[in-house]
Design a protein around this motif. Structure first.
Motif, PDB file in Angstrom:
ATOM      1  N   ASN A   1       0.679  -1.301   0.215  1.00 47.27           N
ATOM      2  CA  ASN A   1      -0.058   0.362  -0.076  1.00 47.27           C
ATOM      3  C   ASN A   1       1.537   1.122  -0.272  1.00 47.27           C
ATOM      4  O   ASN A   1       0.380   2.216  -0.593  1.00 47.27           O
TER       5      ASN A   1
ATOM      6  N   ILE B   1       2.601   1.758  -3.760  1.00 41.66           N
ATOM      7  CA  ILE B   1       1.115   1.969  -4.631  1.00 41.66           C
ATOM      8  C   ILE B   1       1.093   3.866  -4.289  1.00 41.66           C
ATOM      9  O   ILE B   1       1.188   3.947  -5.127  1.00 41.66           O
ATOM     10  N   GLN B   2       1.365   3.993  -2.879  1.00 39.92           N
ATOM     11  CA  GLN B   2       0.793   5.744  -2.719  1.00 39.92           C
ATOM     12  C   GLN B   2       2.021   6.025  -3.343  1.00 39.92           C
ATOM     13  O   GLN B   2       1.953   6.814  -3.841  1.00 39.92           O
TER      14      GLN B   2
ATOM     15  N   ALA C   1       4.285   5.822  -5.533  1.00 41.54           N
ATOM     16  CA  ALA C   1       4.720   5.377  -6.794  1.00 41.54           C
ATOM     17  C   ALA C   1       3.346   6.725  -7.797  1.00 41.54           C
ATOM     18  O   ALA C   1       3.099   6.997  -8.717  1.00 41.54           O
ATOM     19  N   ILE C   2       1.724   6.772  -6.681  1.00 41.75           N
ATOM     20  CA  ILE C   2       1.324   7.184  -7.056  1.00 41.75           C
ATOM     21  C   ILE C   2       1.754   8.956  -7.462  1.00 41.75           C
ATOM     22  O   ILE C   2       1.174   9.911  -8.214  1.00 41.75           O
TER      23      ILE C   2
ATOM     24  N   VAL D   1      -3.440   8.883 -13.351  1.00 38.41           N
ATOM     25  CA  VAL D   1      -2.588   7.458 -12.305  1.00 38.41           C
ATOM     26  C   VAL D   1      -3.496   6.515 -13.388  1.00 38.41           C
ATOM     27  O   VAL D   1      -4.786   7.009 -12.651  1.00 38.41           O
ATOM     28  N   ASN D   2      -3.189   5.695 -13.938  1.00 38.64           N
ATOM     29  CA  ASN D   2      -3.929   4.014 -13.902  1.00 38.64           C
ATOM     30  C   ASN D   2      -2.870   3.434 -13.517  1.00 38.64           C
ATOM     31  O   ASN D   2      -1.873   3.313 -12.916  1.00 38.64           O
ATOM     32  N   CYS D   3      -3.970   2.961 -12.695  1.00 41.08           N
ATOM     33  CA  CYS D   3      -3.466   1.357 -11.553  1.00 41.08           C
ATOM     34  C   CYS D   3      -3.872   0.357 -11.934  1.00 41.08           C
ATOM     35  O   CYS D   3      -5.287  -0.199 -12.109  1.00 41.08           O
ATOM     36  N   GLN D   4      -3.125  -0.663 -12.781  1.00 38.94           N
ATOM     37  CA  GLN D   4      -3.798  -1.889 -12.919  1.00 38.94           C
ATOM     38  C   GLN D   4      -2.809  -3.600 -12.879  1.00 38.94           C
ATOM     39  O   GLN D   4      -1.432  -2.986 -12.729  1.00 38.94           O
ATOM     40  N   THR D   5      -3.646  -4.076 -12.656  1.00 38.40           N
ATOM     41  CA  THR D   5      -3.112  -5.853 -12.783  1.00 38.40           C
ATOM     42  C   THR D   5      -1.529  -6.223 -13.626  1.00 38.40           C
ATOM     43  O   THR D   5      -1.993  -5.318 -14.990  1.00 38.40           O
TER      44      THR D   5
END
Length: 400
Positions: A76, A79-80, A82-83, A114-118
């Motif tokens: 978590n 990802i924060q 990175a965003i 920002v795109n978050c994807q698998t």
């Protein structure tokens, strides 16, 4: 699959360290280079688990020296961070220069998303691969699938030009099922968008995925040919055929080309992959900042790099042409140069570039920073000195 896990983790730390923490990429590269040399391999994909574990330890140390904190292990938090880094990138030098040069004003775009994807993985073994294809030839506009791929690799390897990929036609033999799916996808996407597409794909353990598609960056010659062809194919009308060609790119059609009757008077230094057509002569420069400064002072420079990174883009605007020792037609340098109408040669493996000494060696000849060279982006040939040029010939498609 411990090799896959450790390979993915070392890639993650490097990219995260560079993008989020602002670590100089060359620190990671030197560790990777030393590890390959110690194990006696040339490709990243040949590194064993033991080597990868040691690389991870060293990579984390590099990040911790920069940030004075432990490398984050909570997903978590990762990802924060990175965003936040993506949002910050909007005001980075590369993004600001790109918007300036392309007249992208605040009313056109005032921020980024920002795109978050698998993620899917092309580095899970020899039944996995990654690549980039264009639905038409980016140099001449011919209707053929053009591109490159690498087995057991991730997309960054192809785009960054870290390794020179295999021609996409070989995928038909190595992975016939993926090739068939790719071929069908190219047709479908081009028909839908009514523009030649630049497609990134990954095959993960035999399963085919499309990562992204966008309008392909093409040379001015290719834009004109594709406009004429797509009208004949009834994909677009004549009005669209004209308006899809940026006015500033048409200037590239007026750029002079090599006078081949004079080339015998000049030493041919090396041959690489012709990535963006046209002739360019100038002073050899190995550093991005120096290329920008000299270019802004109206000095004609040829930017020479081992491979190019996105942060090198500001120097592209200031250079007459770009020459790299690694990478293929799908690499970052090739695509950006084509879109700018700048002559470019990539994958010139005969060049042994030494940034510290500001020089390159090619087949027994040494070129120092400040020496003049000529690159022919139409044939992939590099010459010593300034080769004379001639006015370009007008094509039949241009007359149409």
């Amino acid at each position: 699959n411990p090799r896959f896990a450790w390979d993915s983790y070392r890639r993650f730390i490097q990219l995260f360290g560079k993008v989020v923490f602002g670590v100089n990429d060359e620190k990671f590269d030197s560790v990777l280079k030393a590890s390959k040399k110690k194990q006696g391999v040339t490709d990243d994909s040949k590194l064993n688990v033991d080597s990868l574990k040691k690389i991870v330890v060293k990579y984390k140390k590099i990040c911790e020296n920069q940030t004075k904190r432990k490398f984050p292990t909570n997903p978590n938090e990762q990802i924060q961070l990175a965003i936040d880094a993506v949002f910050r990138s909007w005001m980075g030098e590369r993004a600001v220069v790109y918007r300036e040069k392309n007249n992208i004003t605040r009313d056109i775009a005032s921020g980024t998303a920002v795109n978050c994807q698998t993620m899917v993985f092309g580095n899970m073994g020899n039944d996995s691969a990654t690549g980039v294809v264009f639905t038409r030839n980016g140099q001449n506009g011919i209707k053929e699938i053009e591109g490159e791929y690498l087995l057991n690799a991730q997309g960054e390897d192809v785009v960054a030009g870290v390794r020179t990929g295999k021609d996409i036609s070989k995928l038909q033999k190595e992975m016939p099922k993926s090739y068939k799916e790719l071929f069908a996808t190219c047709k479908k996407l081009e028909k839908h968008f009514r523009e030649p597409q630049d497609i990134e794909f990954t095959t993960e353990q035999g399963k085919f995925y499309i990562l992204q598609t966008r309008t392909a960056k093409m040379s001015a010659f290719a834009l004109i040919k594709t406009s004429v062809d797509m009208v004949k194919e009834k994909l677009i009308d004549k009005n669209r055929a004209l308006t899809r060609i940026p006015a500033q790119q048409l200037e590239a059609l007026l750029h002079k080309t090599i006078d081949y009757s004079k080339t015998k008077d000049f030493r041919q230094l090396a041959n690489g992959i012709a990535a963006s057509p046209g002739a360019a002569s100038g002073i050899a420069v190995f550093d991005v900042k120096r290329a920008i400064a000299m270019g802004e002072n109206n000095t004609k420079v040829i930017l020479i790099r081992i491979e190019t990174k996105p942060e090198d883009v500001p120097a592209f605007f200031s250079s007459e042409g770009i020459l790299t020792s690694l990478g293929g037609k799908s690499s970052h340098a090739a695509i950006v140069s084509r879109g700018m109408g700048k002559p470019c040669i990539v994958g010139c493996s005969e060049l042994k570039v030494d940034y510290d000494k500001r020089k390159f060696n090619a087949n027994g000849t040494t070129i120092l920073e400040g020496d003049t060279i000529t690159i022919d982006g139409s044939t992939g040939t590099v010459y010593a000195g300034i080769v004379p040029t001639v006015a370009p010939q007008v094509t039949k498609d241009f007359e149409t």
